[in-house]
Design an enzyme around this catalytic site. Structure first.
Site, short mmCIF file in Angstrom:
data_model
loop_
_atom_site.label_atom_id
_atom_site.label_comp_id
_atom_site.label_asym_id
_atom_site.label_seq_id
_atom_site.Cartn_x
_atom_site.Cartn_y
_atom_site.Cartn_z
N TYR A 141 0.81 -1.22 0.00
CA TYR A 141 0.00 0.00 0.00
C TYR A 141 0.85 1.27 0.00
CZ TYR A 141 -4.53 -2.22 0.85
OH TYR A 141 -5.69 -2.93 0.74
N LYS A 189 3.95 -15.21 3.43
CA LYS A 189 4.22 -16.04 2.25
C LYS A 189 5.73 -16.29 2.22
CE LYS A 189 2.91 -18.10 -1.59
NZ LYS A 189 2.06 -19.30 -1.63
N ASP A 221 -2.02 -18.49 1.49
CA ASP A 221 -2.93 -19.29 0.65
C ASP A 221 -3.60 -20.39 1.47
OD1 ASP A 221 -0.42 -20.49 0.89
OD2 ASP A 221 -0.34 -21.25 -1.17
N ASP A 245 -6.10 -7.23 4.39
CA ASP A 245 -7.24 -6.67 3.66
C ASP A 245 -8.08 -7.82 3.09
OD1 ASP A 245 -8.82 -4.69 2.34
OD2 ASP A 245 -7.78 -5.20 0.47
N ASP A 249 -11.93 -9.44 4.62
CA ASP A 249 -13.16 -9.56 3.83
C ASP A 249 -13.63 -11.01 3.79
OD1 ASP A 249 -13.14 -6.81 3.13
OD2 ASP A 249 -13.91 -7.28 1.12
#
Ligand code: IPM
Ligand code: MG
Length: 365
Positions: A141, A189, A221, A245, A249
């Site tokens: 970001y 990751k 993942d 983020d 959701d």
């Protein structure tokens, strides 16, 4: 308790849900004799249209002079063609950076009454109670360099973290885990990215300061899958900005609706509070929006900026009670209305206000 709260309601459903949260806060203030002052300023698309910038200076100054900022939502389809730094979302990222909060707390709590609302089986989601701690000021970001080089038909962003940026958010996550079920899952990751290897090493270092907390690491993942298979297995989930983020959701699936999720950003000069949902332009102004995420965000203001734990818990208990009584906004009724009363945004806000008042009066008797 004195609190100066800046309200930046923003775009789409932002104003309608935020005003319901403000009503609940005003009720709590009146009942407890607290002095909460509210001021309102523009951010996002409305500010682009009226002031020519997504975060006007006037809004930023007022935010920095307040004790807490309550933000609704930003964004709208009419801005979709603009580059990232000119969009309504840029106003949100600018205010996050200016206020300096780096730890974004996103509790995902599965109310039993809403288990039928989740596409997952009720026995999988019931009892799930996760606290996502999303790093909010680093990663893709904010990383430099970033650009879309149209001459080369190439674009890039930079995922960058320093050890200190990871350590400070990890410390907050561990402190919160210590007060909860003492389990922390760090998501990265690290099988592919150096930045994740630094993340993991730093989390392990900070973990030594918190021997009572059990730490585990998951790849993002795999975590996306585990969250759907066994959401109850998680307590505090710590992760970097973009992964947080996405996973927050995803966790809306566990709670039954994105409209239920609150957030608080702490660690900076002024705490910033925003529901996780967006501006939902398709339903804006129709009274269909769910104000419970915003109201639960108000509860986080009481807890994290006001130190008013009992009042925060009373608001949360009121939300639960209203759901128990069968009151729903349309997103929470989804097809099955039997035994349920579907309320508008305002009616739902009023219901929670009324219930919170009863709860607090009963408690003080
Ligand atoms: C969120 C939102 C924001 C983000 C957008 C609106 C910039 O999706 O708060 O989750 O990506 O952080
Ligand atoms: Mg998001």
């Amino acid at each position: 308790m004195h609190l100066k709260i800046l309200v930046t309601a923003g775009d789409g459903i932002g104003p309608e849900v935020t005003y319901q949260a403000v009503s609940v806060l005003k009720e709590i203030a009146a009942l407890g004799g607290h002095d909460f002052r509210f001021e309102e300023k523009r951010i996002g698309g409305v500010a682009i249209v009226q002031d020519g910038a997504p975060l006007p200076k006037d809004t930023l100054d007022a935010a920095l002079a307040s004790d807490a900022v309550l933000l609704g939502a930003v964004g709208g389809n009419e801005f979709n063609a603009l580059p990232p730094d000119k969009r309504p979302e840029a106003g949100l990222l600018q205010i996050r950076a200016a206020l300096g909060g780096f730890a974004n707390l996103r509790p995902a709590f599965a109310f039993r009454e809403l288990a039928v609302n989740s596409p997952l089986k009720a026995e999988i989601v019931e009892g799930a109670d996760i606290l996502f701690v999303r790093e909010l000021l680093g990663g893709l970001y904010f990383g430099q360099p970033r650009a879309w080089d149209k001459t080369k038909n190439q674009a890039f962003n930079t995922m960058v973290y320093t050890r200190d940026e990871v350590a400070r958010v990890a410390r907050i996550a561990f402190e919160l885990a210590q007060k909860r079920r003492k389990k922390l899952t760090s998501v990265d990751k690290a099988n592919v990215l150096e930045v994740s290897q630094l993340w993991r090493a730093t989390v392990n270092e900070v973990a030594t300061e918190f021997p009572s907390v059990t730490v585990e690491h998951q790849y993002v993942d795999a975590m996306a899958m585990h969250l759907m298979n066994q959401p109850r297995a998680y307590d505090v989930v710590l992760t970097e900005n973009l992964f947080g983020d996405i996973l927050s959701d995803e966790s809306a699936v566990i709670t039954g609706s994105l409209g239920m999720l609150p957030s608080a950003t702490i660690g900076g000069k002024v705490n910033l509070y925003e529901p996780v949902h967006g501006s939902a332009p398709d339903i804006a102004g129709k009274g269909l929006a769910n104000p419970l995420g915003a109201i639960l965000t108000g509860a986080l203001i009481l807890r994290h900026s006001g130190g008013l734990e009992a009042e925060a818990a009373a608001v949360e208990a009121s939300v639960r009670k209203v759901l128990e009584q069968g009151f729903r906004t349309p997103d929470l009724a989804r097809g099955q209305t039997q035994g349920l009363t579907v309320l508008s945004t305002k009616e739902m806000g009023a219901k929670v206000c009324e219930t919170a008042k009863e709860q607090l009066l009963a408690a003080s008797r």
